[in-house]
Design a protein around this motif. Structure first.
Motif, short mmCIF file in Angstrom:
data_model
loop_
_atom_site.label_atom_id
_atom_site.label_comp_id
_atom_site.label_asym_id
_atom_site.label_seq_id
_atom_site.Cartn_x
_atom_site.Cartn_y
_atom_site.Cartn_z
N ASP A 2 0.81 -1.22 0.00
CA ASP A 2 0.00 0.00 0.00
C ASP A 2 0.84 1.27 0.00
OD1 ASP A 2 -2.16 -1.68 0.13
OD2 ASP A 2 -2.52 -1.38 2.26
N GLY A 3 2.12 1.13 0.26
CA GLY A 3 3.00 2.29 0.38
C GLY A 3 3.64 2.29 1.77
N LEU A 4 4.86 2.81 1.86
CA LEU A 4 5.62 2.71 3.11
C LEU A 4 4.87 3.31 4.30
CD1 LEU A 4 8.17 2.01 4.70
CD2 LEU A 4 9.17 4.16 3.89
N VAL A 5 4.32 4.50 4.12
CA VAL A 5 3.67 5.16 5.25
C VAL A 5 2.48 4.33 5.72
CG1 VAL A 5 2.35 7.19 5.97
CG2 VAL A 5 4.42 7.46 4.58
N SER A 6 1.70 3.90 4.77
CA SER A 6 0.50 3.15 5.09
C SER A 6 0.84 1.81 5.74
CB SER A 6 -0.29 2.96 3.80
OG SER A 6 -1.57 2.51 4.05
N ASP A 7 1.82 1.14 5.18
CA ASP A 7 2.16 -0.19 5.70
C ASP A 7 2.89 -0.11 7.04
OD1 ASP A 7 0.95 -1.82 3.70
OD2 ASP A 7 2.52 -1.20 2.31
N ALA A 8 3.75 0.87 7.18
CA ALA A 8 4.40 1.07 8.49
C ALA A 8 3.34 1.39 9.54
CB ALA A 8 5.44 2.18 8.41
N ALA A 9 2.30 2.10 9.12
CA ALA A 9 1.21 2.41 10.05
C ALA A 9 0.49 1.14 10.50
CB ALA A 9 0.22 3.39 9.41
N HIS A 10 0.43 0.15 9.62
CA HIS A 10 -0.16 -1.13 10.04
C HIS A 10 0.67 -1.78 11.14
CE1 HIS A 10 -3.09 -0.82 6.96
NE2 HIS A 10 -2.33 -1.20 5.95
N ILE A 11 1.99 -1.74 10.97
CA ILE A 11 2.86 -2.28 12.03
C ILE A 11 2.67 -1.49 13.32
CG2 ILE A 11 5.27 -2.49 12.81
CD1 ILE A 11 6.07 -3.36 10.04
N ALA A 12 2.68 -0.16 13.19
CA ALA A 12 2.55 0.68 14.39
C ALA A 12 1.24 0.39 15.11
CB ALA A 12 2.64 2.16 13.99
N SER A 13 0.18 0.31 14.34
CA SER A 13 -1.14 0.08 14.92
C SER A 13 -1.23 -1.30 15.56
CB SER A 13 -2.18 0.26 13.82
OG SER A 13 -3.44 -0.21 14.23
N ALA A 14 -0.75 -2.33 14.85
CA ALA A 14 -0.85 -3.69 15.37
C ALA A 14 0.04 -3.88 16.59
CB ALA A 14 -0.47 -4.70 14.28
N SER A 15 1.14 -3.12 16.65
CA SER A 15 2.11 -3.29 17.74
C SER A 15 1.91 -2.28 18.87
CB SER A 15 3.54 -3.13 17.19
OG SER A 15 3.82 -4.07 16.19
N ASN A 16 0.96 -1.36 18.70
CA ASN A 16 0.76 -0.30 19.70
C ASN A 16 2.01 0.50 19.97
OD1 ASN A 16 -2.05 -0.34 20.53
ND2 ASN A 16 -1.61 -2.43 21.25
N VAL A 17 2.66 0.89 18.89
CA VAL A 17 3.86 1.72 19.00
C VAL A 17 3.76 2.82 17.96
CG1 VAL A 17 5.34 -0.20 19.79
CG2 VAL A 17 5.10 0.27 17.32
N ALA A 18 4.72 3.73 18.01
CA ALA A 18 4.87 4.72 16.94
C ALA A 18 6.11 4.37 16.13
CB ALA A 18 5.00 6.12 17.53
N ILE A 19 6.09 4.76 14.87
CA ILE A 19 7.24 4.55 14.01
C ILE A 19 7.67 5.89 13.45
CG2 ILE A 19 7.97 3.61 11.77
CD1 ILE A 19 6.53 1.03 12.50
N CYS A 20 8.95 6.17 13.61
CA CYS A 20 9.52 7.41 13.12
C CYS A 20 10.35 7.09 11.89
CB CYS A 20 10.38 8.01 14.23
SG CYS A 20 11.08 9.59 13.78
N ILE A 21 9.95 7.66 10.75
CA ILE A 21 10.63 7.38 9.48
C ILE A 21 11.53 8.55 9.10
CG2 ILE A 21 10.28 7.04 6.99
CD1 ILE A 21 7.66 5.60 7.66
N ASP A 22 12.75 8.24 8.77
CA ASP A 22 13.70 9.25 8.29
C ASP A 22 13.60 9.29 6.77
OD1 ASP A 22 15.84 10.77 7.48
OD2 ASP A 22 17.36 9.53 8.46
N ALA A 23 12.91 10.29 6.25
CA ALA A 23 12.63 10.32 4.81
C ALA A 23 13.92 10.32 3.99
CB ALA A 23 11.76 11.53 4.45
N SER A 24 14.96 10.91 4.53
CA SER A 24 16.21 11.00 3.76
C SER A 24 16.93 9.66 3.70
CB SER A 24 17.13 12.06 4.37
OG SER A 24 17.59 11.64 5.65
#
Lengths: 334, 334
Positions: free
Chosen positions: A215-237
């Motif tokens: 679905d795209g990095l932001v969307s899929d990382a959000a699935h991990i964050a949501s399922a794991s009850n954590v936040a994910i900080c992405i370094d765009a660079s």
């Protein structure tokens, strides 16, 4: 840290969630909500529909590629559980005019990708439709230890395989009336399910959470964050960008503000790379061996922290306010 | 005996057969060609697509029934392996206008049938389409001894559960612009997957071959005959006919020549009753217990002999020359 409001799950997720609690069964270890269901005795199973004019277009892909791609996407779900593929089944829903050579070429493509990744073609059905072509592909795999989306822990690093944004770039070119260059086109037409990579990594690392980037990095990382009850900080660079001129890990332009390629990498879907989290320091020792073996970069693109949601930082460590939604299958291709 | 030319397998089968030998895998015990694939450690898996205007029509069924029926059909494949249902997954391909209540009602129906037969709803995906509604349902079950289509032996008797022809009659009524009576309508709208019946029979009998009647008796019996390399002789006068006026085992009219109800029972699909073969004399002792327990007839409708194909006999033992082809999903509903 400040968190953006929850990203990710769109309408398709809501529809299934509305029916929680779903009927359960003791032989279903993990049901709806991950890349695949996990069944007793080490099986994983997923189903994915590819719909003409929603997920692909006939003028973009050959029939053989349509079949190959639908199978690759299904196999990517197996990879996303760190499982070994065993079988594909297909429900092939065909317009009457596609019977014959076109359908055979679809099946040839499906057979090629099944063969390429060691999966059987174990059945399915074919049926007529008055509408667009639909391929619903079931993938089955086995693993003694399925890696879920829900195991990310604060302190983990977040990694991705390969280069991102290529498939989205191909779509962009087609839409602009251009032919994408061959390497960009291949990222969309014949995505590489990271089956071997996932198994290799799972043998050498404790993967905490794993997903494939559909679905795209932001969307899929959000699935991990949501399922794991954590936040994910992405370094765009740090995102490894698909680049037509410069194979390998592309450098973001200096001072970029979500330039086109970065935006594609963050929000474009269909790359089918892996995104995983693992304890800090555990991946670095095997990184160069991975990159040599699979001829693909392995990139640390962020970290897991306490909280909820996704945060995107630019190269100066400033929060990117432009919240991006992931690839949404409800308005992309057609 | 004289045999008719091979019946049964139509275009959908040809398409899959054209790709033999299919890729195989050691964990796939039985691949394409039966009601479901059989996997190592006792799992069976099938996929079935229901397509609007091919398998059902919106003006015939409610959204809830569309969901229920698609799940029941999938569960029937599990029954046809003599397996216990474990899980359903769905790829739901929805026109944009169906998001919301209509989609929720589909999922409610699917949930109801899953609950009713002890299966989990273990995942799936939802996607948009510009065309007709498609429900591709994956069914998973477990059994220590899957009963295939290929085990019929000369000397076996051929049996069916329940009454045949009801679903075809409902379709006939709708097409004629009439509302089918409730019991006839229910045969089509909410077919009863014979899950419990199959398990009960398999515990008490050595079932040699088993199939569910989705395409019509002649067509499905031809699958058993073909897979088992035998011929099946059907006594048309012994077929238990769905009757609106007379529940229970209906009597064929004296001297019938493939009257409408018999023709529906022979060629009409969608009944989802079971057809099985077992050694002569083994079923009779448990027949009345079955009929009481499940409130459905268990009828001996023919026998297995050496040869190939299907033979249909009338009540005088004369061969019926009017060879009938089974339900063909390529021209029925729309």
């Amino acid at each position: 840290m400040t968190r953006h409001s929850p990203l990710g799950p769109g309408r398709e997720f809501d529809l299934i969630r509305r029916f929680f609690p779903l009927p359960a069964h003791r032989d279903v270890i993990v049901g709806a909500g991950d890349d695949a269901a996990v069944l007793r005795s080490g099986w994983v199973v997923s189903t994915d529909a590819s719909v003409e004019n929603v997920h692909f277009r006939r003028d973009w892909l050959s029939a053989e590629e349509i079949g190959y791609r639908s199978g690759a996407i299904a196999l990517s779900d197996v990879a996303a559980m760190a499982a070994a593929p065993v079988a594909l089944l297909i429900s092939l829903v065909l317009p009457a005019a596609d019977y014959g050579t076109f359908a055979e070429q679809i099946m040839s493509g499906l057979k090629r990708v099944a063969n390429g990744f060691g999966a059987a073609l174990a059945g399915g059905d074919t049926t007529r439709t008055e509408g667009p072509l639909v391929l619903a592909v079931v993938a089955l795999g086995r693993t003694e230890h399925a890696v879920l989306r829900s195991g990310a822990r604060p302190g983990d690093d977040v990694w991705v395989t390969g280069l991102l944004g290529g498939a989205a770039l191909a779509v962009q070119e087609w839409r602009a009336g251009n032919q994408p260059d061959p390497s960009t086109r291949a990222r969309y037409a014949e995505p590489l399910p990271r089956v071997r990579e996932a198994l290799w990594l799972a043998q050498r690392l404790e993967l905490h959470a794993l997903i494939d980037l559909s679905d795209g990095l932001v969307s899929d990382a959000a699935h991990i964050a949501s399922a794991s009850n954590v936040a994910i900080c992405i370094d765009a660079s740090a995102i490894p960008l698909h680049s037509t001129s410069q194979p390998g890990v592309a450098q973001p332009p200096p001072g970029f503000q979500l330039a086109g390629a970065v935006r594609s990498a963050l929000t474009g879907g269909d790359d089918y790379e892996l995104c995983f989290t693992a304890a800090r320091g555990t991946v670095q020792p095997i990184r160069s061996e991975f990159e040599q073996l699979f001829n693909a970069p392995l990139s640390r693109i962020g970290s897991v922290v306490a909280g909820r949601g996704i945060e995107i930082m630019d190269e100066n460590g400033n929060r990117v306010e432009d919240v991006l939604s992931g690839y949404d299958h409800f308005g992309t291709v057609s």
